[in-house]
Write an enzyme that holds these catalytic residues in place. Structure first.
Site, PDB file in Angstrom:
ATOM      1  CB  THR A 277      18.543  48.503 -21.654  1.00 38.38           C
ATOM      2  OG1 THR A 277      17.534  47.509 -21.714  1.00 38.38           O
ATOM      3  CG2 THR A 277      17.978  49.837 -22.138  1.00 38.38           C
TER       4      THR A 277
ATOM      5  N   GLY B 226       8.132  48.126 -23.537  1.00 33.74           N
ATOM      6  CA  GLY B 226       8.643  48.631 -22.264  1.00 33.74           C
ATOM      7  C   GLY B 226       8.898  50.121 -22.277  1.00 33.74           C
TER       8      GLY B 226
END
Ligand code: ASP
Length: 275
Positions: free
Chosen positions: A146, A176
């Site tokens: 990420t 998320g």
């Protein structure tokens, strides 16, 4: 664990992203432009789990989350489970600039992209051979990737941005923390700016970036505030997370309880890359 070439590739990617953002800041650009540019560079780099190179969900498809926030105005933009944009962070920015909404998800977010001239991409073009192979082999092991950025500009403004393909093998439609303001991304010029990584469900439940920003109150150093925030995730959820944090003086801090988290930041005029 990832091969050495993988580490080198990530380091190169971080350096490129840092330099792009730093050039903007040196030229009196905004913190917002800097974090967006850093994130675009990292999304375009297939070695990171964001944009091209995103991990695949249970159906073998890419669904990406991204968000950003401007600390001066508290303007924010977020997109969840988007599938056909080259750079989800540019779509999050378009949502913010358009101003009516903060958070768009799924097909409606992709539609918004096409209406607002955010570059589209064929879904297959986002899937790298590496991610396809991980999915085919059913690698359950997590892998970092990420991306996020925080910045402080010459005018004293703060911004944060985060982008991800999410977690491997996630349920279709799962969104998320990286798309959730206050969880994966937060910026407030009176406190600080933060971007998080790790298990999104735990980061949402602990509203991690907002909590870390609160920990800066009273002039607490970002290193200490970041550590406190990660301890909180650990103690309350037992999950892995990482955070980068910058305060209203431009001081930086980071912390993680995961095995690794790559970071790049400036310290005494020197670029430090930790991988
Ligand atoms: N936080 C991301 C998510 O849960 C994943 C990660 O940071 O690795 O979607």
């Amino acid at each position: 664990s990832p091969a050495p070439e993988f580490h080198e590739a990530r380091e190169r990617g971080l350096r490129r992203a840092f330099e792009a953002a730093w050039t903007i800041l040196l030229n009196n650009g905004s913190a917002l432009d800097a974090v967006v540019q850093a994130t675009v560079e990292l999304e375009n780099d297939p070695v990171f789990n964001a944009g091209v190179g995103s991990c695949l969900n249970q159906d073998g498809e890419v669904e990406m989350d991204a968000s950003l926030m401007e600390g001066a105005t508290l303007r924010a933009g977020a997109v969840g489970a988007v599938r056909t944009v080259q750079n989800p962070i540019l779509l999050a920015r378009a949502v913010m600039e358009e101003g009516r909404h903060v958070f768009l998800a799924g097909d409606g977010a992709d539609q918004f992209a096409h209406k607002h001239g955010v570059s589209a991409v064929a879904r297959a073009a986002l899937i790298t051979e590496r991610q396809q192979q991980r999915w085919t082999e059913k690698h359950t092991q997590g892998e970092p990737g990420t991306v996020g950025a925080v910045a402080f500009d010459k005018a004293g403004r703060l911004a944060a941005a985060t982008s991800t393909g999410g977690i491997f093998d996630k349920h279709p439609g799962r969104i998320g923390d990286s798309a959730v303001i206050g969880a994966g991304t937060y910026a407030d010029d009176t406190l600080g700016a933060a971007s998080a990584t790790g298990l999104g469900e735990a980061i949402i439940r602990t509203t991690l970036t907002r909590t870390a920003a609160e920990f800066l109150r009273g002039g607490i150093h970002p290193t200490q505030a970041a550590r406190r925030a990660i301890e909180l995730v650990q103690q309350r959820t037992g999950s892995e997370a990482g955070i980068i944090l910058i305060d209203a003086l431009g001081r930086v801090g980071y912390a993680y309880n995961a095995p690794t988290m790559s970071t790049a930041f400036l310290s005494d005029q020197t670029l430090v890359i930790l991988d």
